[in-house]
Motif scaffolding. Structure first.
Motif, mmCIF file in Angstrom:
data_model
loop_
_atom_site.group_PDB
_atom_site.id
_atom_site.type_symbol
_atom_site.label_atom_id
_atom_site.label_comp_id
_atom_site.label_asym_id
_atom_site.label_seq_id
_atom_site.Cartn_x
_atom_site.Cartn_y
_atom_site.Cartn_z
ATOM 1 N N TRP A 104 41.588 52.798 41.307
ATOM 2 C CA TRP A 104 42.122 52.583 42.286
ATOM 3 C C TRP A 104 43.653 53.082 42.724
ATOM 4 O O TRP A 104 43.948 53.465 43.701
ATOM 5 C CB TRP A 104 42.317 51.034 42.350
ATOM 6 N N PRO A 105 44.438 52.985 41.704
ATOM 7 C CA PRO A 105 45.891 53.483 41.717
ATOM 8 C C PRO A 105 45.841 54.845 42.086
ATOM 9 O O PRO A 105 46.708 55.519 42.821
ATOM 10 C CB PRO A 105 46.394 53.317 40.399
ATOM 11 N N LEU A 106 44.999 55.745 41.837
ATOM 12 C CA LEU A 106 44.865 57.291 41.667
ATOM 13 C C LEU A 106 44.732 57.729 43.210
ATOM 14 O O LEU A 106 44.954 58.775 43.572
ATOM 15 C CB LEU A 106 43.935 57.935 40.994
ATOM 16 N N PHE A 107 44.161 56.850 44.093
ATOM 17 C CA PHE A 107 44.187 57.147 45.451
ATOM 18 C C PHE A 107 45.101 56.722 46.332
ATOM 19 O O PHE A 107 45.087 56.668 47.522
ATOM 20 C CB PHE A 107 42.569 56.681 45.907
ATOM 21 N N ARG A 193 43.216 40.630 46.532
ATOM 22 C CA ARG A 193 42.345 39.592 45.926
ATOM 23 C C ARG A 193 41.147 40.311 44.987
ATOM 24 O O ARG A 193 40.865 39.806 43.812
ATOM 25 C CB ARG A 193 41.801 38.812 47.063
ATOM 26 N N ALA A 194 40.678 41.616 45.475
ATOM 27 C CA ALA A 194 39.570 41.884 45.015
ATOM 28 C C ALA A 194 39.839 43.003 43.874
ATOM 29 O O ALA A 194 39.069 43.225 42.628
ATOM 30 C CB ALA A 194 38.682 42.484 45.967
ATOM 31 N N VAL A 195 41.077 43.514 43.773
ATOM 32 C CA VAL A 195 41.473 44.633 43.004
ATOM 33 C C VAL A 195 42.353 43.969 41.815
ATOM 34 O O VAL A 195 43.223 42.987 42.170
ATOM 35 C CB VAL A 195 42.241 45.785 43.501
ATOM 36 N N PRO A 196 41.874 44.073 40.400
ATOM 37 C CA PRO A 196 42.578 43.649 39.492
ATOM 38 C C PRO A 196 44.070 43.781 39.478
ATOM 39 O O PRO A 196 44.552 44.699 39.974
ATOM 40 C CB PRO A 196 42.138 44.235 38.202
ATOM 41 N N ALA A 197 44.797 42.487 39.184
ATOM 42 C CA ALA A 197 46.401 42.620 39.455
ATOM 43 C C ALA A 197 46.935 43.869 38.976
ATOM 44 O O ALA A 197 47.918 44.383 39.574
ATOM 45 C CB ALA A 197 47.100 41.364 39.004
ATOM 46 N N GLY A 198 46.564 44.098 37.562
ATOM 47 C CA GLY A 198 47.236 45.075 36.832
ATOM 48 C C GLY A 198 47.000 46.505 37.404
ATOM 49 O O GLY A 198 47.724 47.554 37.147
ATOM 50 N N LEU A 199 45.934 46.661 38.347
ATOM 51 C CA LEU A 199 45.721 47.855 39.092
ATOM 52 C C LEU A 199 46.220 47.863 40.280
ATOM 53 O O LEU A 199 46.826 48.785 40.919
ATOM 54 C CB LEU A 199 44.346 48.242 39.226
ATOM 55 N N TYR A 200 46.177 46.713 41.091
ATOM 56 C CA TYR A 200 46.712 46.621 42.354
ATOM 57 C C TYR A 200 48.045 47.095 42.803
ATOM 58 O O TYR A 200 48.606 47.623 43.594
ATOM 59 C CB TYR A 200 46.392 45.433 43.099
ATOM 60 N N GLY A 201 49.007 46.580 41.712
ATOM 61 C CA GLY A 201 50.292 46.671 41.716
ATOM 62 C C GLY A 201 50.918 47.919 41.505
ATOM 63 O O GLY A 201 52.069 48.543 41.742
ATOM 64 N N GLN A 202 49.959 48.967 40.952
ATOM 65 C CA GLN A 202 50.314 50.433 40.505
ATOM 66 C C GLN A 202 50.458 51.367 41.814
ATOM 67 O O GLN A 202 49.475 51.496 42.687
ATOM 68 C CB GLN A 202 49.354 50.918 39.495
ATOM 69 N N PRO A 204 51.368 55.010 41.930
ATOM 70 C CA PRO A 204 51.842 56.242 41.296
ATOM 71 C C PRO A 204 52.281 57.431 42.489
ATOM 72 O O PRO A 204 51.700 57.118 43.591
ATOM 73 C CB PRO A 204 50.583 56.928 40.417
ATOM 74 N N THR A 205 53.351 58.187 42.185
ATOM 75 C CA THR A 205 53.508 59.235 43.143
ATOM 76 C C THR A 205 52.310 60.135 43.415
ATOM 77 O O THR A 205 51.211 60.314 42.659
ATOM 78 C CB THR A 205 54.704 60.258 42.489
ATOM 79 N N GLU A 208 51.467 62.641 40.477
ATOM 80 C CA GLU A 208 50.988 61.701 39.440
ATOM 81 C C GLU A 208 49.444 61.622 39.692
ATOM 82 O O GLU A 208 48.531 61.904 39.000
ATOM 83 C CB GLU A 208 51.598 60.493 39.080
ATOM 84 N N CYS A 209 49.107 60.980 40.890
ATOM 85 C CA CYS A 209 47.606 60.944 41.389
ATOM 86 C C CYS A 209 46.926 62.063 41.326
ATOM 87 O O CYS A 209 45.726 62.036 40.668
ATOM 88 C CB CYS A 209 47.696 60.333 42.884
ATOM 89 N N ALA A 210 47.520 63.292 41.638
ATOM 90 C CA ALA A 210 46.825 64.577 41.494
ATOM 91 C C ALA A 210 46.758 64.906 40.410
ATOM 92 O O ALA A 210 45.398 65.488 39.806
ATOM 93 C CB ALA A 210 47.687 65.806 42.383
ATOM 94 N N ARG A 211 47.685 64.771 39.391
ATOM 95 C CA ARG A 211 47.683 65.266 37.936
ATOM 96 C C ARG A 211 46.378 64.402 37.392
ATOM 97 O O ARG A 211 45.747 65.391 36.575
ATOM 98 C CB ARG A 211 48.949 64.978 37.387
ATOM 99 N N GLN A 212 46.242 63.285 37.435
ATOM 100 C CA GLN A 212 45.186 62.467 36.741
ATOM 101 C C GLN A 212 43.704 62.561 37.513
ATOM 102 O O GLN A 212 42.850 62.918 36.681
ATOM 103 C CB GLN A 212 45.520 60.989 37.076
ATOM 104 N N LEU A 213 43.680 62.916 38.775
ATOM 105 C CA LEU A 213 42.581 63.123 39.505
ATOM 106 C C LEU A 213 41.969 64.737 39.011
ATOM 107 O O LEU A 213 40.826 65.026 38.764
ATOM 108 C CB LEU A 213 42.658 63.040 40.948
ATOM 109 N N ILE A 214 42.723 65.532 38.873
ATOM 110 C CA ILE A 214 42.533 66.924 38.406
ATOM 111 C C ILE A 214 41.905 66.635 37.095
ATOM 112 O O ILE A 214 40.967 67.590 36.568
ATOM 113 C CB ILE A 214 43.848 67.717 38.582
ATOM 114 N N ALA A 215 42.673 66.183 36.103
ATOM 115 C CA ALA A 215 42.346 65.917 34.686
ATOM 116 C C ALA A 215 40.796 65.481 34.781
ATOM 117 O O ALA A 215 39.976 65.566 33.946
ATOM 118 C CB ALA A 215 43.092 65.211 33.905
#
Length: 392
Positions: A104-107, A193-202, A204-205, A208-215
């Protein structure tokens, strides 16, 4: 004073085409023992994306992907793992895909891009309709577009209602998320409500999104060219090129590949070994969804012909590549008639692949609840008696 010299970059690892093919198969979960304890959620996490499509012939594509890797896993188990489990969500990735909730955060980069653009595709809707959808979901909980007031104005697929436009726009923007389906209809809920709070609040730039998705794409592909990696999550060139050096992937040279490649270092650490899966693949399977890569690795030119006029089809409406021995060795265009699996059209690269074809057809038939297999058209009719004996 002389500036200290920098160490020369390490030479790129050299792979044969066969080594690259085996690495790709292992990365995709089609070589070696399947992780049955991780099950369907493990397949989704390992691949990073499972493409969705409305066509259902043998089964829907999202069912065929875990089946190809795990074998005859129960179809209800697939549905339960993909929707309503809290472990996945739907979003625009390679295409419309089921993604592990951890992504979720990566998009965030894509959600921001949709907001900057102001909408999804060419559909537009007023702020009142948009607020109305969010208010309904906040008050009533998860709803389908039908629950919200209807998906279309008329029977035409493209004639969306304002409510449908609004909720899909909210999905693109990230105000709404789909983590469940009912009778193949998206069930929308507020993302907060549906996305876990620890993920919803993230947030990333973009880099950073692209770096993790490429990996992640590198792990899922094993070894890949720039175009392969960009295509996996449909990343744009500028963002991709900025993030690639920080992705952790390492350059490799693959014999016969016309372009430079990169690999997941873990994929290079051990030689790929183990049992090859014999199975039919969805045309939307991530092993084969990019045609140039499929041609480069397997020597097969394959495309979906569902939208090709019938008289122009070469291999059939929903021709599924046959994977056996780590190679694509044929195609089957399947259908179902009652409790019979019908192979409308079958072609093989060589007669030696007949046992693999028969095994794949028998397993697929059993998986979808069929107790008979009928082959209608065989590219080489001389093989029919031998195939009939193997299927008996």
């Amino acid at each position: 004073m002389t500036a200290p010299s920098r160490p020369a970059p390490a030479a790129a690892a050299a792979l044969t085409a066969d080594e690259a093919r085996l690495i790709a198969l292992r990365a995709q979960g089609l070589l070696g023992a399947p992780d049955r304890r991780a099950g369907v959620p493990g397949v989704v996490r390992a691949l990073g994306a499972v493409q969705l499509d409305t066509i259902s012939v043998l089964a829907r594509s999202h069912e065929l992907v875990p089946y190809a890797r795990l074998g005859a896993v129960g179809r209800p188990a697939v549905e339960q793992a993909l929707w309503g489990s809290g472990q996945t969500f739907e979003y625009w990735s390679h295409a419309a895909c089921v993604l592990p909730i951890e992504e979720w955060p990566l998009f965030a980069f894509r959600r921001r891009a949709y907001r900057a653009k102001g909408g999804l595709w060419e559909f537009r809707v007023g702020p009142e309709a948009y607020r109305g959808v969010l208010d309904r979901l906040r008050a009533e909980g998860p709803l389908t577009s039908t629950d919200l007031g209807g998906a279309k104005r008329t029977g035409e697929w493209w004639d969306w209602s304002d409510t449908k436009i609004a909720v899909e726009r909210a999905l693109a923007f990230g105000d709404v998320v789909c983590t469940d389906r009912r009778s193949w209809k998206r069930v929308y809920d507020l993302a907060e409500r549906a996305v876990p709070a620890g993920l919803y609040g993230q947030e990333p730039t973009d880099a950073e999104c692209a770096r993790q998705l490429i990996a992640q794409a590198g792990r899922a592909l094993g070894v890949a060219t720039r175009s392969d990696l960009m295509d996996y999550y449909r990343l744009k060139a500028g963002l991709f090129d900025q993030a690639l050096p920080e992705s952790g992937l390492v350059p490799v040279e693959v014999a016969g590949w016309p372009a430079p490649a990169w690999a997941d270092p873990a994929a290079l650490a051990t030689a790929p070994r183990g049992r090859h899966r014999t199975t039919l693949l969805s045309p939307f399977d991530s092993l084969v969804w990019e045609r140039p890569r499929t041609e480069r690795i397997f020597g097969m030119t394959h495309r979906l012909e569902a939208y090709t006029p019938k008289h122009k089809r070469e291999h059939g409406y929903f021709a599924m590549p046959l994977l056996a021995g780590g190679r694509l060795v044929g195609r089957v265009d399947p259908a179902r008639e009652g409790r019979t699996l019908v192979a409308r059209q079958v072609s093989l690269d060589a007669p030696r692949h007949l046992p693999a074809l028969a095994a794949a057809l028998r397993e697929a038939a059993e998986w979808v609840g069929c107790d008979d297999v009928r082959v209608e058209r065989l590219a080489d009719e001389a093989l029919r008696p031998a195939l009939a004996a193997l299927l008996a």
